[in-house]
Write a protein that holds these residues in place. Structure first.
Motif, short mmCIF file in Angstrom:
data_model
loop_
_atom_site.label_atom_id
_atom_site.label_comp_id
_atom_site.label_asym_id
_atom_site.label_seq_id
_atom_site.Cartn_x
_atom_site.Cartn_y
_atom_site.Cartn_z
N GLY A 130 56.26 2.88 -7.29
CA GLY A 130 55.83 3.25 -8.63
C GLY A 130 54.51 4.00 -8.62
O GLY A 130 54.06 4.51 -7.59
N ILE A 131 53.88 4.05 -9.77
CA ILE A 131 52.60 4.73 -9.97
C ILE A 131 51.75 3.88 -10.90
O ILE A 131 52.21 2.86 -11.40
CB ILE A 131 52.79 6.15 -10.57
CG1 ILE A 131 53.51 6.03 -11.92
CG2 ILE A 131 53.56 7.05 -9.62
CD1 ILE A 131 53.65 7.34 -12.67
N PHE A 132 50.52 4.31 -11.17
CA PHE A 132 49.73 3.64 -12.18
C PHE A 132 50.31 3.96 -13.56
O PHE A 132 50.77 5.08 -13.81
CB PHE A 132 48.27 4.10 -12.13
CG PHE A 132 47.48 3.53 -10.99
CD1 PHE A 132 47.47 2.17 -10.73
CD2 PHE A 132 46.73 4.36 -10.17
CE1 PHE A 132 46.74 1.64 -9.67
CE2 PHE A 132 45.99 3.84 -9.11
CZ PHE A 132 46.00 2.48 -8.86
N ALA A 133 50.30 2.97 -14.43
CA ALA A 133 50.84 3.16 -15.77
C ALA A 133 49.98 4.15 -16.55
O ALA A 133 48.75 4.17 -16.41
CB ALA A 133 50.91 1.83 -16.51
N LYS A 134 50.63 4.96 -17.37
CA LYS A 134 49.89 5.94 -18.18
C LYS A 134 49.07 5.24 -19.26
O LYS A 134 47.99 5.70 -19.62
CB LYS A 134 50.87 6.93 -18.81
CG LYS A 134 51.55 7.83 -17.79
CD LYS A 134 52.48 8.83 -18.47
CE LYS A 134 53.13 9.73 -17.44
NZ LYS A 134 54.06 10.71 -18.08
N LYS A 135 49.60 4.13 -19.78
CA LYS A 135 48.88 3.36 -20.78
C LYS A 135 48.68 1.95 -20.25
O LYS A 135 49.64 1.21 -20.06
CB LYS A 135 49.66 3.33 -22.10
CG LYS A 135 49.76 4.69 -22.78
CD LYS A 135 50.49 4.58 -24.12
CE LYS A 135 50.57 5.94 -24.82
NZ LYS A 135 51.28 5.84 -26.12
N THR A 136 47.46 1.57 -19.98
CA THR A 136 47.16 0.25 -19.46
C THR A 136 45.77 -0.18 -19.89
O THR A 136 44.86 0.66 -20.03
CB THR A 136 47.25 0.22 -17.92
OG1 THR A 136 46.85 -1.05 -17.44
CG2 THR A 136 46.37 1.29 -17.30
N ALA A 137 45.61 -1.47 -20.11
CA ALA A 137 44.30 -2.00 -20.46
C ALA A 137 43.44 -2.19 -19.22
O ALA A 137 42.22 -2.40 -19.32
CB ALA A 137 44.46 -3.34 -21.19
N SER A 138 44.05 -2.12 -18.06
CA SER A 138 43.32 -2.31 -16.80
C SER A 138 42.42 -1.13 -16.50
O SER A 138 42.80 0.03 -16.67
CB SER A 138 44.31 -2.51 -15.65
OG SER A 138 43.63 -2.56 -14.41
N GLU A 139 41.23 -1.42 -16.03
CA GLU A 139 40.30 -0.37 -15.63
C GLU A 139 40.43 -0.04 -14.14
O GLU A 139 39.78 0.89 -13.65
CB GLU A 139 38.85 -0.80 -15.93
CG GLU A 139 38.57 -1.00 -17.43
CD GLU A 139 37.13 -1.40 -17.70
OE1 GLU A 139 36.35 -1.46 -16.72
OE2 GLU A 139 36.79 -1.65 -18.87
N PHE A 140 41.28 -0.78 -13.44
CA PHE A 140 41.39 -0.57 -11.99
C PHE A 140 41.87 0.83 -11.62
O PHE A 140 41.33 1.42 -10.67
CB PHE A 140 42.31 -1.63 -11.37
CG PHE A 140 42.45 -1.47 -9.88
CD1 PHE A 140 41.42 -1.84 -9.03
CD2 PHE A 140 43.59 -0.92 -9.33
CE1 PHE A 140 41.53 -1.67 -7.66
CE2 PHE A 140 43.72 -0.74 -7.96
CZ PHE A 140 42.69 -1.13 -7.12
#
Length: 372
Positions: A59-69
């Motif tokens: 996968g990839i990083f989510a386009k919408k996420t609350a995570s700052e990572f």
């Protein structure tokens, strides 16, 4: 597996199921990777990634996420690596894991291993959760003790980021991004979801590039049989059975499962290799699920890609030919071209039976002779 470890550390996420979370233990310095016990821990964790019981989703990083990572990791890739920057990115990840675990009553914590390492001309950041068990003992400084046996047959949760693929994705256009992954996630079995607070806390989105996965499954599974003398005679029947399975999944709308492809492969292992079947099957799925090949544990099939391997297609200006490959026999590398000046259709490398199939198909379509 030869690896070069840049930095490694373990922090502890202190959370027991159905109990309030406790402050995390954050180690303030990286490991001395020359110590035997430390080296054994790192090699053990990195070497089983993607192996049996540790198969990977992608996968990839989510386009919408609350995570700052994800944003923190992007910044980490753009600076010169140092002990300080490494500890900062691990601290960022621990903060997100703590916040996510705090909200999940049923969640439990554990030791979180972070390793920035290089292998096979690629650089990775591995984040792996190791559960407390008799075989894994760390001292009060969260450092592996000497002279212990590590039980690392499986990782509880893990995520790995490929730096070069992350950069490639950032530079790609929207169309190319549809077929790129730079994250992978571990699942202890094909039926176990890789999702959960560990993955979502890091801002990851589980998904896959279905076209690339479909193509690589077909090409690499057949290559696995072709490159091994004992399996070579069964390669064609194996490929036919794999394609039949993929068509069945396409028609029923079900996902392709690597475990089911492995079961098909086992049917074509020679009887004399019965004692080696488990090792061979593990090697087979390990190859397909590897970082280089990238076939995930489970993925939706690409109908367009599958069509390329089950049909022969020729397009002209105002008509096209499309045949099921089975109807053309062995001649799947046929040359089909139309010569406008002579109004002739040139066909090479096909059997007489296949040419006759095409001749009949063209009878009521275009009035041109077929030249063989």
């Amino acid at each position: 597996m030869d690896i070069k470890v840049n930095f490694a550390v373990v922090h502890e996420l202190r959370k027991e199921q159905f109990k309030d979370i406790q402050p995390s233990f954050i180690r303030q310095k990286v490991f001395d990777v020359t110590k035997p016990a430390v080296s054994k821990l790192i090699v053990g964790a990195t070497s089983i990634y993607g192996k049996k019981n540790n198969a990977a989703h992608y996968g990839i990083f989510a386009k919408k996420t609350a995570s700052e990572f994800p944003e923190e990791f992007d910044g980490y890739t753009k600076i010169v690596i140092s002990e300080k920057s490494f500890l900062e990115i691990t601290g960022s990840a621990m903060g997100e894991l703590h916040a996510a675990a705090k909200k999940a009553t049923a969640a439990s914590g554990g030791y979180i291993l972070f390793v920035d390492y290089e292998s096979g001309n690629a650089r990775f950041l591995l984040i792996a959760m190791l559960k407390k068990r008799d075989g894994l003992r760390l001292n009060e400084e969260l450092e592996p003790e000497e002279l212990i046996e590590l039980d690392l047959n499986s990782l509880y949760h893990a995520a790995r980021i490929n730096f070069s693929k992350f950069g490639e994705y950032a530079d790609a256009d929207d169309e190319a991004k549809q077929e790129l992954n730079y994250l992978s996630f571990l699942s202890q079995s094909a039926g176990r979801s890789a999702a959960g607070y560990f993955v979502t806390a890091l801002g990851c989105a589980v998904g896959t590039a279905s076209a690339a996965a479909t193509k690589n499954l077909i090409v690499e599974s057949v290559r696995f049989f072709r490159d091994r003398p004992n399996l070579y005679p069964n390669r064609i029947r194996f490929k036919d059975e794999v394609l039949r399975y993929l068509e069945q999944q396409r028609d029923t709308g079900l996902s392709v499962k690597l475990s089911e492809v492995e079961a098909i492969a086992r049917q074509f292992f020679p009887a004399e290799m019965e004692g080696q079947a488990d090792d061979l099957a593990s090697e087979f799925t390990g190859h397909l699920n590897s970082e280089a090949v990238g076939v995930p544990v489970e993925f939706p099939i690409s109908k367009v890609t599958l069509d390329k391997y089950t049909h022969v297609l020729y397009k002209a200006d105002n008509w096209q030919l499309k045949f099921d490959r089975n109807s053309l026999g062995e001649g799947v590398d046929a040359e089909i071209r139309f010569v406008e000046q002579d109004r002739k259709l040139i066909i090479n490398n096909l059997s007489d039976q296949a040419v006759e199939v095409i001749r009949q198909a063209l009878a009521d379509k275009i009035d041109v002779p077929v030249a063989e």
